[in-house]
Scaffold this active site. Structure first.
Site, PDB file in Angstrom:
ATOM      1  N   TYR A 287      -2.244  -4.660  -3.050  1.00  0.00           N
ATOM      2  CA  TYR A 287      -2.196  -3.725  -1.915  1.00  0.00           C
ATOM      3  C   TYR A 287      -2.344  -2.289  -2.395  1.00  0.00           C
ATOM      4  O   TYR A 287      -1.717  -1.871  -3.365  1.00  0.00           O
ATOM      5  CB  TYR A 287      -0.890  -3.904  -1.149  1.00  0.00           C
ATOM      6  CG  TYR A 287      -0.894  -3.202   0.183  1.00  0.00           C
ATOM      7  CD1 TYR A 287      -1.883  -3.475   1.125  1.00  0.00           C
ATOM      8  CD2 TYR A 287       0.077  -2.262   0.505  1.00  0.00           C
ATOM      9  CE1 TYR A 287      -1.903  -2.835   2.357  1.00  0.00           C
ATOM     10  CE2 TYR A 287       0.071  -1.619   1.738  1.00  0.00           C
ATOM     11  CZ  TYR A 287      -0.921  -1.907   2.651  1.00  0.00           C
ATOM     12  OH  TYR A 287      -0.953  -1.262   3.865  1.00  0.00           O
TER      13      TYR A 287
ATOM     14  N   ARG B 106      -1.853   0.732  -0.812  1.00  0.00           N
ATOM     15  CA  ARG B 106      -1.002   1.851  -0.364  1.00  0.00           C
ATOM     16  C   ARG B 106       0.372   1.674  -1.004  1.00  0.00           C
ATOM     17  O   ARG B 106       1.218   0.943  -0.493  1.00  0.00           O
ATOM     18  CB  ARG B 106      -0.910   1.892   1.164  1.00  0.00           C
ATOM     19  CG  ARG B 106      -2.227   2.283   1.807  1.00  0.00           C
ATOM     20  CD  ARG B 106      -2.104   2.535   3.303  1.00  0.00           C
ATOM     21  NE  ARG B 106      -3.428   2.746   3.887  1.00  0.00           N
ATOM     22  CZ  ARG B 106      -4.173   1.784   4.413  1.00  0.00           C
ATOM     23  NH1 ARG B 106      -3.715   0.549   4.449  1.00  0.00           N
ATOM     24  NH2 ARG B 106      -5.365   2.044   4.910  1.00  0.00           N
TER      25      ARG B 106
ATOM     26  N   ASP C 200      -0.255  -5.722   7.480  1.00  0.00           N
ATOM     27  CA  ASP C 200      -0.089  -5.106   6.151  1.00  0.00           C
ATOM     28  C   ASP C 200       1.383  -4.893   5.776  1.00  0.00           C
ATOM     29  O   ASP C 200       2.219  -4.628   6.646  1.00  0.00           O
ATOM     30  CB  ASP C 200      -0.822  -3.757   6.094  1.00  0.00           C
ATOM     31  CG  ASP C 200      -2.330  -3.934   5.959  1.00  0.00           C
ATOM     32  OD1 ASP C 200      -2.777  -5.071   5.760  1.00  0.00           O
ATOM     33  OD2 ASP C 200      -3.060  -2.932   6.059  1.00  0.00           O
TER      34      ASP C 200
ATOM     35  N   GLU D   4       3.592   0.908   8.681  1.00  0.00           N
ATOM     36  CA  GLU D   4       2.615   0.798   9.766  1.00  0.00           C
ATOM     37  C   GLU D   4       2.380  -0.665  10.121  1.00  0.00           C
ATOM     38  O   GLU D   4       2.320  -1.036  11.294  1.00  0.00           O
ATOM     39  CB  GLU D   4       1.305   1.465   9.341  1.00  0.00           C
ATOM     40  CG  GLU D   4       0.505   2.088  10.461  1.00  0.00           C
ATOM     41  CD  GLU D   4       1.195   3.274  11.117  1.00  0.00           C
ATOM     42  OE1 GLU D   4       1.016   3.424  12.338  1.00  0.00           O
ATOM     43  OE2 GLU D   4       1.907   4.030  10.440  1.00  0.00           O
TER      44      GLU D   4
ATOM     45  N   GLU E 193      -4.508  -7.886  10.393  1.00  0.00           N
ATOM     46  CA  GLU E 193      -5.058  -6.674  11.009  1.00  0.00           C
ATOM     47  C   GLU E 193      -6.578  -6.647  11.066  1.00  0.00           C
ATOM     48  O   GLU E 193      -7.157  -6.107  11.997  1.00  0.00           O
ATOM     49  CB  GLU E 193      -4.558  -5.433  10.255  1.00  0.00           C
ATOM     50  CG  GLU E 193      -3.123  -5.089  10.596  1.00  0.00           C
ATOM     51  CD  GLU E 193      -2.609  -3.904   9.817  1.00  0.00           C
ATOM     52  OE1 GLU E 193      -3.249  -2.845   9.868  1.00  0.00           O
ATOM     53  OE2 GLU E 193      -1.577  -4.043   9.143  1.00  0.00           O
TER      54      GLU E 193
ATOM     55  N   ASP F 277       3.588  -2.667   4.949  1.00  0.00           N
ATOM     56  CA  ASP F 277       4.136  -1.309   4.876  1.00  0.00           C
ATOM     57  C   ASP F 277       4.702  -0.946   6.249  1.00  0.00           C
ATOM     58  O   ASP F 277       4.733  -1.783   7.152  1.00  0.00           O
ATOM     59  CB  ASP F 277       3.061  -0.304   4.438  1.00  0.00           C
ATOM     60  CG  ASP F 277       1.811  -0.334   5.307  1.00  0.00           C
ATOM     61  OD1 ASP F 277       1.861  -0.909   6.419  1.00  0.00           O
ATOM     62  OD2 ASP F 277       0.773   0.211   4.895  1.00  0.00           O
TER      63      ASP F 277
ATOM     64  N   HIS G 106       6.015  -2.612  -3.227  1.00  0.00           N
ATOM     65  CA  HIS G 106       4.771  -3.173  -3.766  1.00  0.00           C
ATOM     66  C   HIS G 106       4.620  -2.830  -5.237  1.00  0.00           C
ATOM     67  O   HIS G 106       5.232  -1.905  -5.748  1.00  0.00           O
ATOM     68  CB  HIS G 106       3.559  -2.612  -3.012  1.00  0.00           C
ATOM     69  CG  HIS G 106       3.722  -2.652  -1.538  1.00  0.00           C
ATOM     70  ND1 HIS G 106       3.959  -3.820  -0.868  1.00  0.00           N
ATOM     71  CD2 HIS G 106       3.722  -1.665  -0.607  1.00  0.00           C
ATOM     72  CE1 HIS G 106       4.087  -3.549   0.431  1.00  0.00           C
ATOM     73  NE2 HIS G 106       3.958  -2.252   0.609  1.00  0.00           N
TER      74      HIS G 106
END
Length: 699
Positions: free
Chosen positions: A303, A305, A81, A85, A8, A83, A349
């Protein structure tokens, strides 16, 4: 063979390129490449809520480059990433680049280190369509709520407003708290403190300590007013104060778990004064990679989040080894400490931790910005402390009688500091201070130095801070780790909520909008309903809920509510009350009011349209300029830092970080200024004066 890896961000691409080396080309998508259109709904509500995605404007050249690189590559890996999103971005890239969705080309990195990247590349998988569907459901849901309610708010309140599934609940929480504060009626109560001391013993032991009034005849008693307090004082003032019982013990104090997203944002707010958005920006930089002397680019944390408290076994073993070597065996644990993740959390995670424990904050300080160092130190210390031994406190409590009345005294001292040698969790409550009682014996008669009655009033609940609002959102199951920071930014940018130092308070606009939302869209601003929606989205991710069916059920009720609201408020418009100031309009003599415009707040005459006078909104201080004598105004730098300057700027160039006081200099009569930080030095800035409060020969 040439292999293309798409991540990203450019920072992440640079770090991963270093680890993968020749044969790989690592490119950045710069976030999303496709999204719903900006100018229209972009969701076909009549045909299974099909989203109509478009390439994001301004990314045409980037998309061309990605397509060209994909065409010449033998293999393509989508490494966005880890997750919802990130999964959706990978799916959009696969659609755009014509990548087979059945091929195993999705890789994830929970940490950007050599081993983390190697492990991710060795375990490619298919794109998880359940994760993608959960993200699509959230995006479509939020788009429908925002695009359908926002125009309604424009018609009924003011143009440019927005509503949101999470943001509207957050604003309501702030508004509800303000209403509780206004409605609060303080109640009087009293306490009595007895300053008592040993009659016999060493001089140090005779130092008075505090015993607090407990009650009468062994029962707890509240003192409601001064007459009740005086009645107790009359009964105890001649009575001997006798030690009835002493209880000694050892209290264990355990460390807080490692950070998850919400607790990192809370602690960064309390300790460092970081807003949630700033904390997440810095955490992203630490995760994606920082150039470290001798190592090159390294992702320093896992990570960021996450709402899981799980820790990898290797990290636990490394922590134990480090603690034993650095602090000694007594500070290490025989068995790693594990923490229970709350129900409903995503366990994909680990908790947020340093990727390489040996990279202590002191070792990397020279390679980090000030913000990066502060946040890394917080994360590193919190994780290491979570695997250190408990602190042990020697406690002592004494019951002291005075006739039929009872006083209690307690104290503690540290027996073993354990994890507190490194880190203590911050809270919104006042921290307990170490106090010690002298050695006491049962039936010992104490000397009374003072009996002090104290009047108190119950306090209203405090306003939310960013830290406490994030905690409340998390505890109520509203939003997810990725949504807290943008939600808090949005409600402030939209003018619904403003910061007063650290406290969040609603604006008049926020209160009017929330009133309308509560009356016309009660479910949208209902915390339980919003939390239930989050659970449904989790169900989509787990494959238990069909997202189209879920959207159908929601939309049927939502559409009916929207139509009813239109009918209920036909011909009605809600007025946002103006905030009156003491600034007088020099053209017509009215008190000016605060208005909100495209570029923020400004002062305007309430006599519009007869009087069209407007002014900049300035915040005057108690001080006057040491150069020209005009007012000193409070201002904000581009970085958001407070400073002070003459109102006649730029004609008069006076500016300072020091805070102007109401006090005048005893030498020259000019305003005194106070420096921040330790010591809080007070001094005069008038040229040639040199007065500093507290120095010999001055004051």
């Amino acid at each position: 063979m040439s292999k293309l890896v798409i991540v990203e961000s450019p920072a992440k691409a640079t770090t991963i390129q270093k680890y993968l080396g020749n044969g790989y080309e690592v490119m950045a998508s710069m976030g999303h490449v496709r999204d719903l259109p900006k100018s229209r709904l972009g969701v076909d509500v009549d045909h299974d809520f099909a989203p109509k995605y478009e390439n994001i404007k301004g990314k045409e050249d980037l998309i061309k480059k990605l397509k060209a690189a994909a065409k010449k590559s033998d293999e393509i890996y989508l490494a966005t990433d880890p997750d919802r999103e990130g999964e959706a971005i990978s799916w959009h890239l696969a659609e755009l680049l014509k990548v087979d969705l059945n091929s195993e080309n999705r890789v994830t990195f929970t940490e950007i280190t050599r081993s983390g990247v190697k492990n991710g590349m060795e375990h490619p998988r298919k794109i998880d369509m359940q994760l993608v569907d959960a993200q699509q459901a959230r995006r479509v849901l939020d788009r429908i709520v925002g695009y359908k309610i926002s125009p309604f708010l424009w018609k009924k309140v003011r143009k440019g407003l927005s509503a949101g599934r999470v943001q509207s609940v957050a604003v309501r929480m702030v508004v509800d708290r303000e209403e509780q504060i206004r409605a609060f009626k303080p109640e009087e109560y009293w306490s009595i403190d007895a300053q008592v001391a040993k009659k016999q013993g060493k001089k140090a032991e005779k130092k008075p300590f505090t015993a607090k009034y407990y009650g009468c005849d062994g029962k707890k008693q509240e003192i409601k007013n001064e007459s009740e307090a005086q009645a107790v004082l009359e009964q105890v003032k001649e009575a001997p104060f006798v030690v009835e019982s002493i209880k000694k013990g050892v209290r264990k104090k355990s460390p807080a778990p490692p950070f998850i997203t919400s607790t990192l944002q809370q602690d960064a707010s309390r300790r460092l004064g970081f807003q949630a958005k700033r904390a997440m920006k810095v955490a992203q930089e630490l995760y994606e990679g920082v150039e470290i002397d001798g190592l090159g680019a390294v992702g320093l944390i896992t990570y960021m989040r996450t709402d899981s408290l799980r820790i990898a076994d290797e990290a636990l073993a490394e922590a134990e080894k480090f603690i034993s070597a650095t602090y000694g065996k007594e500070y290490a644990l025989a068995k790693p400490r594990t923490f229970k993740t709350k129900k409903g959390a995503q366990d994909a995670h680990e908790a947020i931790r340093p990727t390489m424990i040996e990279l202590t904050p002191a070792k990397v300080k020279g390679n980090l910005t000030s913000d990066q160092y502060k946040l890394y130190k917080l994360i590193w210390e919190r994780f290491i402390a979570s695997q250190m031994a408990n602190a042990l406190l020697n406690t002592v409590s004494a019951d002291i009688s005075a006739g039929k009345h009872l006083f209690k005294a307690s104290g503690f001292n540290v027996k073993f500091d354990g994890f507190t040698a490194l880190y203590v969790e911050s809270t919104d409550a006042a921290e307990e201070e170490e106090t010690q009682l002298p050695p006491l014996e049962e039936q010992e008669v104490l000397e009374v130095a003072e009996l002090k009655p104290n009047q108190h009033f119950t306090q209203p609940p405090p306003r939310y801070t960013e830290a406490s609002l994030i905690k409340e959102l998390e505890e109520n199951g509203i939003g997810r780790p990725s949504t807290y920071a943008p939600t808090l930014s949005t409600i402030q940018q939209r003018g619904y909520v403003e910061r007063d130092q650290k406290a969040l308070k609603p604006t008049a606009l926020g209160e009017v909008t929330t009133k309308l939302m509560k009356e016309q869209f009660p479910k949208i601003v209902n915390a339980k309903f919003t939390a239930g929606m989050e659970e449904m989205l989790d169900g989509v991710e787990d494959g238990k809920v069909n997202w189209v069916s879920f959207m159908g059920d929601f939309y049927k009720d939502f559409d009916a509510t929207l139509k009813a609201a239109d009918k209920n408020m036909e011909g009605t418009r809600m007025k946002v009350p103006d905030e009156e100031t003491d600034e007088i309009c020099e053209l017509c003599g009215r008190k000016m009011v605060i208005k909100h415009g495209r570029f923020g707040k400004f002062l305007a005459c309430p006599g519009f349209p007869e009087c069209r006078n407007t002014k900049k909104l300035v915040q005057a201080t108690a001080g006057t300029c040491p150069i020209c004598g005009k007012r000193v105004l409070a201002k904000k730098s581009k970085a958001g830092r407070n400073y002070f300057g003459c109102e006649d700027n730029p004609k008069c160039g006076f500016m300072t970080w020091d805070t102007p006081l109401a006090d005048k200099c005893p030498k020259c009569g000019s305003t005194l200024f106070q420096k921040g930080g330790k010591g809080k030095l007070v001094h005069c800035l008038k040229e040639g004066c040199g007065y500093v409060r507290g120095t010999s020969g001055d004051e």
